[in-house]
Scaffold this motif. Structure first.
Motif, PDB file in Angstrom:
ATOM      1  N   SER A  41       0.836  -1.211   0.000  1.00  0.00           N
ATOM      2  CA  SER A  41       0.000   0.000   0.000  1.00  0.00           C
ATOM      3  C   SER A  41       0.858   1.242   0.000  1.00  0.00           C
ATOM      4  O   SER A  41       0.495   2.260  -0.591  1.00  0.00           O
ATOM      5  N   GLN A  85      -7.261   0.694  -0.742  1.00  0.00           N
ATOM      6  CA  GLN A  85      -7.521  -0.491   0.085  1.00  0.00           C
ATOM      7  C   GLN A  85      -8.612  -0.149   1.103  1.00  0.00           C
ATOM      8  O   GLN A  85      -9.487  -0.962   1.368  1.00  0.00           O
ATOM      9  N   ASP A 170      -5.586  -1.529  -5.087  1.00  0.00           N
ATOM     10  CA  ASP A 170      -5.000  -2.023  -3.845  1.00  0.00           C
ATOM     11  C   ASP A 170      -6.006  -2.919  -3.128  1.00  0.00           C
ATOM     12  O   ASP A 170      -6.909  -2.432  -2.450  1.00  0.00           O
TER      13      ASP A 170
HETATM   14 MG   LIG Z   1      -1.983  -2.777   2.022  1.00  0.00          MG
END
Ligand SMILES: [Mg+2]
Ligand SMILES: Nc1ncnc2c1ncn2[C@@H]1O[C@H](COP(=O)(O)OP(=O)(O)OP(=O)(O)O)[C@@H](O)[C@H]1O
Lengths: 253, 489
Positions: A41, A85, A170
């Motif tokens: 990330s 994410q 992500d």
């Molecule tokens: Mg991550």
């Protein structure tokens, strides 16, 4: 399209990425896998230009420009898209209003005219149908109280509306039920083209069954320790990351 | 001159003495167009005479002035400003003597001009708003205003300047003036009563639904009503009126102190909707030169089943002190307050409302949205009072604060006084901050920081903006965005 060379990044003086090298050409789909906390990330946020991540060494070139010189907003205008994410919630701002603002901002940056409300609604409906998204969701506040899966579908919808040149996903597949996973994959596949590229961060091989990657990279402890074709994913699924980490440790000695 | 001395003749020994004092001490020429700074009984008499006011009004002004002398200037915990010297203010100047204004747009604060441009205001109108001297005043709204007046006349609605009403409908003025906001109400209400310059007057006859939104913008003299404005709106039984005050374009004004009074009277089953978009010049980035806005606004739901609704968007002023209130006197009457107060840079706002429940089954709603950016301070102060006889009163209050940046402040002071056990009072409050994550998310989608703030702020204020008449709402949205430009990133 994207060339990352020897990228070192730290947060609060803590080194997280330690020499990433990655080249993505137009039309390619790359997947990044790797243990939790390895820096996946972080890499996506650095590419999108999030404050607070210091590039201590290395270069990032996107579409012939030094990406690090662009503000986050300009990166988006240049065609870079990040499906987060953890998408943030913005109470009060309606999803449809936000989407329209985003579409128009990107169009404006390209010197195009604003989209008419009629065309816009038609387009949204079409794309929502593609990812089987509940129509009501666009009239709710942006991500506010959305379920995990609904948020991920919403990220996919935004990608479909904005038609980026490089889409970074992500863990867009995490937390999705089987049907949702297929919807998201359908969305991504519908966008695949010769001049569009994808960087997919995932933990699961099952996504890669639906969206076939050209390359798979393993990111561990801030470095890409292995790259390969899609067969690598099956190997990882079967054996985990332990053997790779061991292999790397042996190399270093 | 002789006419004036007749007016002040009276049997009251005090009045007599004062009248004498006037005869000898009052040296200012009645023909003058401006008074030197300073406030005295003579000044009050001068203003009244200059306006050719009937006796009752002069008396009322004088009582207000004498009462004002006994009052102390109020102080508030969350508002700081230099002490105002009330003797340094000139209390009368005829509209045409605006010679202190800038000679051309070149002399006007460039920031102000930028704002005009962003709002898309035509050049001629820009000059008028900025107070540029000797502008040809024949702008479009004059002819519109005339057409409007015709339509209103047919409906029997009276909509004119306060001064005209005093001349043409003195009995209506006398019967209602000060009946909602007494000159005894507070320091600024007393001052206003003594020296008020002009303002608006509205009268909606019984059973009439006013055929259009009434707006000060379309009143010919609106630009020159001065710093002590007075508005009186009377809605007879069963009537309805929607009134818009202000203008989204920031007004440049020579007068730093503004102390207006607005009185609304809704009789049985009447409804008054009063919307304000206030955008006084807030001063420069360091807070210099802005306007102090001390306003007393109050509505009286005098009849059963009457309704008064205040909607306000406040973005201007260096210092704002303002509590539009409703007295719910009639049974089943309804009071509403929808407010957005935005402060930026060094602005200070202390606003809120008072809902005074006196009738039975009365209901009030308060929705307050405070936005603070820069170094500003934004306070909400609200009072809900339920009198002993007000059975089954209900109030719902929602107070939300939004912080933009980390150097500003938001404060909420709700006061509840329920003297009747059947009262149902609900209060909700939230404070949120525009988060870096939110801005980054929006930026990643190509939305600039200013647009992102605008989007979030307009979302935050939606419930209030929805209460505004359509075209006003669109302008208000733009305005909120403009006033927050550069506040992040
Ligand atoms: Mg991550
Ligand atoms: N703002 C921050 N402050 C301190 N540490 C941080 C910060 N951001 C990331 N880190 C640390 O950097 C490391 C990499 O985090 P990152 O989120 O990139 O991992 P990831 O590979 O995406 O993991 P996951 O698979 O769990 O999503 C972690 O140890 C994390 O705690």
């Amino acid at each position: 399209m994207l060339t990352i060379k020897d990228l070192h990044v730290s947060v609060d003086n803590k080194a997280i990425l330690k020499g990433i090298n990655l080249t993505i050409k137009a039309g390619e789909v790359h997947a990044i896998m790797g243990p939790n906390g390895s820096g996946k990330s972080t890499l996506s946020k650095v590419l999108a230009g999030r404050d607070g991540y210091t590039i201590t060494r290395g270069t990032i070139e996107f579409m012939g420009q030094d990406l690090t010189e662009l503000e986050p907003c300009d990166r988006a205008h240049a065609g870079l898209f990040l499906a987060f994410q953890y998408p943030v919630e913005i109470p009060g701002v309606s999803n449809v209003q936000f989407l329209k603002a985003a579409v128009n901002a990107v169009r404006k940056a390209k010197g195009e005219e604003e989209i008419s409300s009629v065309d816009f609604l038609k387009l949204v409906r079409e794309k929502m149908a593609l990812v089987d998204m509940d129509q009501d969701l666009i009239y709710r506040s942006l991500n506010d109280g959305f379920s995990g899966g609904e948020k991920k579908r919403n990220e996919t919808l935004q990608m479909l509306m904005l038609e980026p040149t490089l889409a970074i996903l992500d863990e867009t597949d995490s937390g999705l039920d089987i049907d949702a996973l297929q919807s998201v994959a359908k969305g991504v596949n519908s966008l695949r083209s010769q001049d569009r590229s994808f960087l997919m961060i995932t933990h699961y091989q099952r996504l890669l069954n639906h969206i076939e990657p050209d390359f798979i990279h393993v990111l561990a402890r801030g470095e890409i320790i292995k790259s390969g074709d899609k067969s690598l994913a099956q190997e990882l699924e079967a054996k985990g990351y332990g053997w790779l980490l061991q292999e790397q440790a042996d190399e270093c000695e | 001159m002789t006419k004036r001395s007749e007016k002040v003749e009276t049997a009251d020994p005090i009045e007599e003495f004062l009248a004498q004092d006037y005869e000898h001490g009052f040296v200012t020429d009645i023909e003058t167009d401006a008074l030197p700074p300073g406030l005295s009984e003579e000044v009050v008499r001068f203003i009244s005479a200059k306006k050719n006011e009937p006796e009752f009004l002069l008396e009322w002004r004088l009582k207000a002035y004498r009462h004002w002398l006994t009052l102390e200037e109020p102080k508030w915990a969350h508002v700081n400003y230099p002490k105002i010297d009330f003797n340094a203010i000139s209390y009368y100047s005829a509209p045409k003597s605006k010679t202190d204004g800038p000679k051309s747009l070149d002399e006007v604060d460039p920031e102000l001009l930028k704002t005009y441009e962003k709002l898309g205001i035509p050049l001629r109108e820009q000059k008028r708003l900025a107070g540029v001297v000797a502008v040809d005043v024949v702008f479009d709204s004059v002819s519109i205003a005339t057409t409007f007046r015709e339509t209103l006349k047919e409906a029997g609605v009276i909509f004119c300047s306060f001064a005209e009403a005093v001349q043409d409908y003195p009995e209506l003025v006398e019967a209602h003036l000060g009946s909602v906001v007494s000159y005894r109400d507070n320091f600024y209400a007393a001052l206003n009563a003594a020296v008020f310059s002009d303002g608006s007057f509205c009268y909606i006859p019984e059973g009439v639904r006013c055929p259009m939104e009434l707006s000060t913008y379309f009143r010919i003299n609106a630009a020159n009503t001065g710093q002590f404005e007075r508005t009186l709106i009377i809605a007879e039984p069963g009537s309805y009126v929607s009134y818009l005050e202000g203008c989204t374009a920031p007004m440049r004004d020579e007068n730093q102190l503004h102390a207006a009074v607005v009185e609304l009277i809704a009789k049985e089953k009447a409804e008054i909707k009063y919307s304000t978009v206030q955008n006084w010049y807030p001063g420069d980035k360091d807070g210099k030169g802005g306007i102090y806005n001390f306003v007393t606004k109050r509505g009286d739901c005098r009849g059963d089943h009457s309704k008064i609704s205040w909607t306000q968007i406040e973005t201007g002023s260096a210092v704002t002190w303002k509590y539009p209130s409703v007295i719910l006197r009639g049974d089943h009457s309804v009071g509403e307050f929808y407010s957005v107060a935005l402060t930026n840079n060094y602005q200070q706002a202390d606003t809120g409302t008072k809902m005074i429940h006196m009738g039975k089954h009365t209901k009030s709603t308060i929705i307050s949205k405070g936005i603070s950016a820069g170094h500003s301070q934004n306070a909400y102060r609200g009072l809900v009072r339920v009198a002993a006889k007000a059975d089954n009163a209900r109030n719902f209050t929602q107070c939300d604060s939004l912080l933009v940046g980390s150097k500003c402040g938001a404060h909420t002071f709700p006061y509840l006084e329920a003297r009747n056990k059947t009262a149902k009072l609900e209060h909700e409050a939230t404070t949120s901050k525009i988060g870096e994550d939110q801005l980054f998310y929006l930026a990643q989608r190509g939305i600039s920081a200013d647009d992102a703030v605008s989007l979030i702020v307009n979302g935050f204020c939606k419930e209030v903006l929805n209460e505004l008449p359509m075209e006003f709402a669109v302008e208000a949205q733009k305005l909120l965005g403009i006033n927050l430009e550069g506040s992040v990133g």
